[in-house]
Structures are given as structure tokens and as C-alpha cells.
Write a protein that holds these residues in place. Sequence first.
Motif: not given
Length: 133
Positions: A122-132
Amino acid sequence: MTPSFLLLLADSILVVHVLFVAFVVLGLLAIYAGYFLRWQWVRNKTFRILHLSAIGYVVMQSWLGVVCPLTTWEMTLRAEAGTATYAGSFIQHWLQHLLYYTAPEWVFVVVYTVFGSLVAASWLVVRPNRRVH
């Protein structure tokens, strides 16, 4: 401590355990649904790190053959209260059926590993935003 208080603590741990499982399972479903429905909150890096860490912990426990500490703690409290395992309140009985199954240990290792792989993917398919946030 009284047996009724020990059972209350054991039931509370069971609820926390169910909530943990729900977070892991429903979290993955939400991530993939959020991709298609354009939900931005599923890209929140803090949420994604917590989610990946949760399933990573479960996968590592299964590979190492370690019993979940929540299960151990709950069973210890029930034993100290002098009750049979998972005999008790309605909520306790039904929540227990959501978590514990009878199957060979290798089945759980495979299921947890596959599920953990889906979370990692899911980290590749639905990339998280770069910042926390």
C-alpha cells in the motif's frame, strides 16, 4: 484484587485487542478504498507509519512464534480470577470469537505475512504524504 475486577480488566484487554485488530484490518481496507475515493486522510504519514508498525509487530511475532502479550495478559488475569478461559460475559464471548480461530500455526504465519505484504504494498500504491502531520 477481586475476581470481578480481574475479569473486568481481562475484558478490557480483550476490547483493546479487538480494536487493535480492527485498526489493522479496517486500516488497510480504508487505505485502498481511499485511493479510489480520493480520501486524503489515508495518505497521512503518521497514520500510515502506525498502521505499518502494527502489522509489522504481528508478523514478527508470528515468525518468532511469540504469543501476543495482550493474549498472555488477558489469560493471566482470567486465571488469577479463577475462571475458565473465555467463559463469561456476552461481550467477552463474542469478541473472543472474532480473534481466536482453530488452525495450524503455519496458517497464521502465512496469513499475517500476506496481510503484512499487502500493507507494505500500500506504500507503493497509495503513497503517504511526505511530511508528518
